[in-house]
Enzyme design. Structure first.
Site, short mmCIF file in Angstrom:
data_model
loop_
_atom_site.label_atom_id
_atom_site.label_comp_id
_atom_site.label_asym_id
_atom_site.label_seq_id
_atom_site.Cartn_x
_atom_site.Cartn_y
_atom_site.Cartn_z
N ARG A 1 0.81 -1.21 0.00
CA ARG A 1 0.00 0.00 0.00
C ARG A 1 0.84 1.27 0.00
NH1 ARG A 1 -3.00 1.84 -2.73
NH2 ARG A 1 -3.93 -0.23 -2.70
N LYS B 1 1.48 24.99 -4.87
CA LYS B 1 0.24 24.35 -4.39
C LYS B 1 0.44 22.84 -4.37
CE LYS B 1 -2.61 28.17 -5.99
NZ LYS B 1 -3.66 28.64 -6.94
N LYS C 1 2.73 39.33 -4.68
CA LYS C 1 1.32 39.06 -4.94
C LYS C 1 0.46 40.23 -4.48
CE LYS C 1 -0.01 34.77 -4.34
NZ LYS C 1 -0.12 34.32 -5.74
N GLU D 1 2.83 39.81 -9.54
CA GLU D 1 1.49 39.40 -9.92
C GLU D 1 0.62 40.63 -10.13
OE1 GLU D 1 -1.06 36.13 -7.88
OE2 GLU D 1 -1.75 38.04 -7.06
N ASP E 1 -2.77 37.49 -13.62
CA ASP E 1 -3.66 36.69 -12.80
C ASP E 1 -5.11 36.78 -13.27
OD1 ASP E 1 -4.32 35.02 -10.61
OD2 ASP E 1 -4.97 36.76 -9.45
#
Length: 284
Positions: free
Chosen positions: A104, A139, A171, A200, A221
């Site tokens: 597994r 991410k 950002k 961004e 973006d």
């Protein structure tokens, strides 16, 4: 795995995953049903078409569970290979108990990484010939970033920064905190004069401000295709451009054909379905 993956760290991860599965005990089902001297061959077989990534990780899991002198492993393919359902990926000959105990954990890692590589290959093929490069993001699953980004490379994609210290990405929240695009860029450049800086933006106006401030890479973006095309025209090669936010595989080629340099795709790692791979046991 290549030189960008810390093998010591991977070894620690493998040991931790096995310990999680055993939880300080033993595999009670296997111990009860399998003779300790029984020997078998475990074959890792693709159940679906895709791209393989993580076979060395699978081998590490098997070797961690098995005694070193009781295991023989043969690779039928290598990471990055395109496979079809039914293809043999790897075979391992050893004690049946050890092979089943490792099953597994082996499949969890191999199926996930191969899923990332498979999805990445689909994006890469979608934009082929446009000149645009498919890149990942941060991410990623906690503690699996190094392996997931390796899987992206197996699929033909490229990596964005690995960690927050590798490069600056200004950002929207940084812009708010600093008081504007130009000021945020100035502050980062002053604090880290040699670092690569990406900015961004969500408007053509801010993209041009970023260019005038000295930005060499701009993240566009959540812009639709017409707006991306306009941004490419107005920036006019003064900075590299990266499309990001809300991208789908269906629109990937249209986005790439706007002339952007990169497509940043978080889905490569945060939404990739596993590639179905099974472990088939046969006696010897």
């Amino acid at each position: 795995m290549d030189e960008t993956v810390d093998r010591q760290w991977v070894g620690d991860l493998v040991r931790a995953t096995i310990e999680e599965d055993l939880a300080g005990g033993v595999d009670v089902t296997t111990t009860a049903t399998v003779d300790p001297d029984q020997v078998s061959v475990a074959e890792l077989v693709a159940r679906a078409d895709g791209v393989v990534a993580g076979l060395e990780i699978a081998e590490l899991v098997l070797r961690q569970v098995a005694a070193p002198d009781e295991l023989e492993i043969e690779h039928a393919v290598r990471d990055g290979a395109a496979v079809r359902a039914g293809d043999l990926l790897l075979s391992a000959r050893g004690k049946t108990r050890q092979l089943l105990t490792a099953e597994r954990t082996t499949l969890n890692l191999l199926c996930h990484l191969s899923g990332v590589a498979t999805l990445t290959r689909r994006w890469v093929e979608a934009v082929e010939g446009t000149g645009a490069v498919v890149r990942d993001t941060r991410k990623t699953m906690p503690l699996l970033r190094s392996l997931e980004k390796y899987a992206v490379r197996c699929g033909g994609g490229k990596n964005h920064r690995m960690a927050l210290s590798d490069a600056a990405l200004i950002k929207d929240n940084h812009v708010v905190a600093a008081g504007g695009v130009a000021e945020a860029f100035r502050l980062v450049r002053k604090a880290f004069p040699d670092i690569s800086i990406e900015v961004e933006v969500d408007s053509i106006e801010d993209a041009l401000i970023a260019v005038e401030s000295g930005a060499e890479l701009i993240l566009l973006d959540n812009m639709d295709v017409p707006l991306l095309r306009e941004a490419v025209e107005k920036v006019a090669g003064r900075a590299r451009l990266e499309a990001s936010g809300g991208l789908t595989l269906e629109q990937a080629r249209a986005v790439a054909e706007t002339g952007v340099d990169f497509l940043a795709v978080g889905a490569l790692t945060h939404s990739a379905p596993v590639l179905d791979i099974g472990l088939d046991l046969r006696e010897v």
